[in-house]
Design an enzyme around this catalytic site. Structure first.
Site, PDB file in Angstrom:
ATOM      1  N   ARG A   9     132.912  52.889  70.979  1.00 20.36           N
ATOM      2  CA  ARG A   9     133.354  53.500  72.103  1.00 20.36           C
ATOM      3  C   ARG A   9     134.221  52.472  72.845  1.00 20.36           C
ATOM      4  O   ARG A   9     133.411  51.433  73.310  1.00 20.36           O
ATOM      5  CB  ARG A   9     132.314  54.203  73.147  1.00 20.36           C
ATOM      6  CG  ARG A   9     132.948  54.237  74.522  1.00 20.36           C
ATOM      7  CD  ARG A   9     132.153  55.371  75.183  1.00 20.36           C
ATOM      8  NE  ARG A   9     132.217  56.689  74.581  1.00 20.36           N
ATOM      9  CZ  ARG A   9     131.631  57.529  75.476  1.00 20.36           C
ATOM     10  NH1 ARG A   9     131.182  57.689  76.759  1.00 20.36           N
ATOM     11  NH2 ARG A   9     131.555  58.834  75.163  1.00 20.36           N
ATOM     12  N   HIS A  23     139.000  61.482  71.611  1.00 22.34           N
ATOM     13  CA  HIS A  23     137.494  61.678  71.524  1.00 22.34           C
ATOM     14  C   HIS A  23     137.056  62.689  70.364  1.00 22.34           C
ATOM     15  O   HIS A  23     136.550  63.730  70.749  1.00 22.34           O
ATOM     16  CB  HIS A  23     136.885  62.032  72.930  1.00 22.34           C
ATOM     17  CG  HIS A  23     135.590  61.895  73.307  1.00 22.34           C
ATOM     18  ND1 HIS A  23     134.685  61.410  72.419  1.00 22.34           N
ATOM     19  CD2 HIS A  23     134.799  62.483  74.419  1.00 22.34           C
ATOM     20  CE1 HIS A  23     133.332  61.441  72.763  1.00 22.34           C
ATOM     21  NE2 HIS A  23     133.686  62.091  73.860  1.00 22.34           N
ATOM     22  N   GLN A  30     133.713  64.617  70.347  1.00 19.82           N
ATOM     23  CA  GLN A  30     133.398  65.848  71.098  1.00 19.82           C
ATOM     24  C   GLN A  30     134.063  67.177  70.778  1.00 19.82           C
ATOM     25  O   GLN A  30     133.330  68.192  70.841  1.00 19.82           O
ATOM     26  CB  GLN A  30     134.092  65.475  72.621  1.00 19.82           C
ATOM     27  CG  GLN A  30     133.831  66.424  73.605  1.00 19.82           C
ATOM     28  CD  GLN A  30     132.532  66.646  74.305  1.00 19.82           C
ATOM     29  OE1 GLN A  30     131.626  65.559  74.395  1.00 19.82           O
ATOM     30  NE2 GLN A  30     131.886  67.693  74.353  1.00 19.82           N
ATOM     31  N   ASP A  54     138.677  68.515  81.896  1.00 20.12           N
ATOM     32  CA  ASP A  54     137.970  67.293  81.879  1.00 20.12           C
ATOM     33  C   ASP A  54     138.309  66.505  83.359  1.00 20.12           C
ATOM     34  O   ASP A  54     139.088  66.978  84.005  1.00 20.12           O
ATOM     35  CB  ASP A  54     138.690  66.436  80.787  1.00 20.12           C
ATOM     36  CG  ASP A  54     137.866  65.001  80.645  1.00 20.12           C
ATOM     37  OD1 ASP A  54     136.739  64.949  80.982  1.00 20.12           O
ATOM     38  OD2 ASP A  54     138.591  64.119  79.724  1.00 20.12           O
ATOM     39  N   CYS A  85     133.548  68.280  78.819  1.00 22.12           N
ATOM     40  CA  CYS A  85     132.710  67.365  77.806  1.00 22.12           C
ATOM     41  C   CYS A  85     131.652  66.868  78.550  1.00 22.12           C
ATOM     42  O   CYS A  85     130.676  66.245  77.919  1.00 22.12           O
ATOM     43  CB  CYS A  85     133.709  66.554  77.263  1.00 22.12           C
ATOM     44  SG  CYS A  85     134.382  65.603  78.463  1.00 22.12           S
ATOM     45  N   ARG A 141     126.565  67.715  70.506  1.00 23.92           N
ATOM     46  CA  ARG A 141     127.266  66.653  69.837  1.00 23.92           C
ATOM     47  C   ARG A 141     125.858  66.049  68.885  1.00 23.92           C
ATOM     48  O   ARG A 141     126.361  65.592  67.955  1.00 23.92           O
ATOM     49  CB  ARG A 141     127.095  65.617  71.188  1.00 23.92           C
ATOM     50  CG  ARG A 141     128.107  65.951  72.169  1.00 23.92           C
ATOM     51  CD  ARG A 141     129.411  65.779  71.902  1.00 23.92           C
ATOM     52  NE  ARG A 141     129.308  64.369  71.415  1.00 23.92           N
ATOM     53  CZ  ARG A 141     129.739  63.385  72.175  1.00 23.92           C
ATOM     54  NH1 ARG A 141     130.084  63.412  73.417  1.00 23.92           N
ATOM     55  NH2 ARG A 141     130.090  62.182  71.544  1.00 23.92           N
TER      56      ARG A 141
END
Ligand code: CP
Ligand code: NVA
Length: 308
Positions: A108, A135, A138, A223, A263, A291
């Site tokens: 990340r 991402h 996700q 988001d 998310c 996840r």
């Protein structure tokens, strides 16, 4: 030492073929059921996943770590604060060294280019655990969640409200891989990158009004207004994004059985109202749980191969 074969990486959703991606979601659902049934399945015994986090995380860290433990393997948390990466050791050198010791690496970080450079120098699979641009992990969880609640997402209509950021880019790639129609509502100057949009030509439309974007949608997603690394823009963004909130009127424009996803972490009263995220159409807790299951399916695919 034998020369390793070229490893398979997961840097964006486009690293999966469409049929393979759909199979991976089914596998995630199977693995979830196996946990619920108490079935022991240890395909990654004695295998190690290194996890490099240059940004904060709750879900990504815990889901990868728990997933490796459930598979009989081990996960290592590495931060720039206490590794040589934080003191300027080149990413290429770190990739060469780490990939001689572990079986898979998750990263990340900020620049997407960094995961690409790491992968180019790695002997083992590399997973993008979020960059400024994408991402993809996700999206595996989001797609699994949609399938569990509503069946196939193919041909459905999805709305993304907010910043043209890493989540928006990943939804655009998902529209290509899973074959759905995507409408994005974002303020001027915060559009997704043109090259990502062009890749999904015919499946992706940009509009300004969130309610118009949500019309007859089967899934509404949003988001944060300011992503990690943009904390000092929070106040300016709050002004620009004020009308880019998923609230009851936006959900009312969507189909009556539309789902809401985020998310997380979420900011109630900013990009989503409390009424929506805590309401009956929201599936954010299933989405967060998935996840774990979706990434277990991914770890299995990259380290063991697709199950027959
Ligand atoms: N959604 C997500 O990636 O959460 P974390 O930042 O907590 O990992
Ligand atoms: N766009 C957000 C996603 C967090 C999971 C960020 O990059 O901070």
């Amino acid at each position: 030492m034998p020369i390793p074969s070229t490893p398979r990486h997961f840097l964006t959703l486009l690293d999966l073929e469409a049929t393979e991606a759909k199979r991976l979601l089914q596998r995630a659902i199977e693995l979830k059921q196996m946990v619920a049934d108490g079935v022991e399945y240890l395909p990654l015994r004695h295998r190690t996943l290194a996890m490099i986090f240059e940004k904060s995380s709750t879900r990504t860290r815990v889901s990868f770590e728990a997933g490796m433990a459930q598979f009989g393997g081990h996960a290592l948390f590495l931060s720039p604060r206490d590794t040589q990466l934080g003191r300027g050791e080149p990413i290429e050198d770190s990739a060469r060294v780490l990939s001689r010791m572990v079986d898979c690496v998750m990263i990340r970080t900020f620049d997407h280019d960094k995961v690409e450079r790491f992968a180019a120098n790695s002997r083992v699979p590399v997973i993008n655990g979020l960059t400024d641009r994408f991402h993809p992990c996700q999206l595996l969880a989001d797609m699994q969640t949609y399938v569990e609640h509503r069946g196939s997402i193919e041909g459905r209509s999805v709305t993304f409200v907010g910043d043209g950021n890493n989540m928006c880019h990943s939804y655009i790639n998902a529209a290509r891989v899973f074959d759905f129609e995507l409408r994005i509502a974002c303020p001027e100057g915060f559009e997704p990158d043109a090259d990502v949009v062009e890749g999904a030509a015919g499946r992706c439309t940009l509009v300004r009004d969130p309610r118009e974007a949500a019309e007859k949608a089967d899934l509404v997603v949003t988001d944060v207004w300011a992503s990690m690394g943009q904390e000092n823009e929070q106040d300016d963004r709050a002004a620009v994004f004020a009308r880019y909130r998923v609230d009851a009127p936006v959900m009312a424009a969507a189909n009556p059985d539309a789902l809401f996803m985020h998310c997380l972490p979420a900011h109630r009263g900013e990009e989503v109202s409390a009424e929506v995220i805590d309401g009956p159409q929201s599936v954010v807790w299933d989405e967060a749980e998935n996840r774990l299951h979706a990434q277990k399916a991914l770890l299995e695919l990259l380290m063991v191969g697709a199950p027959r």
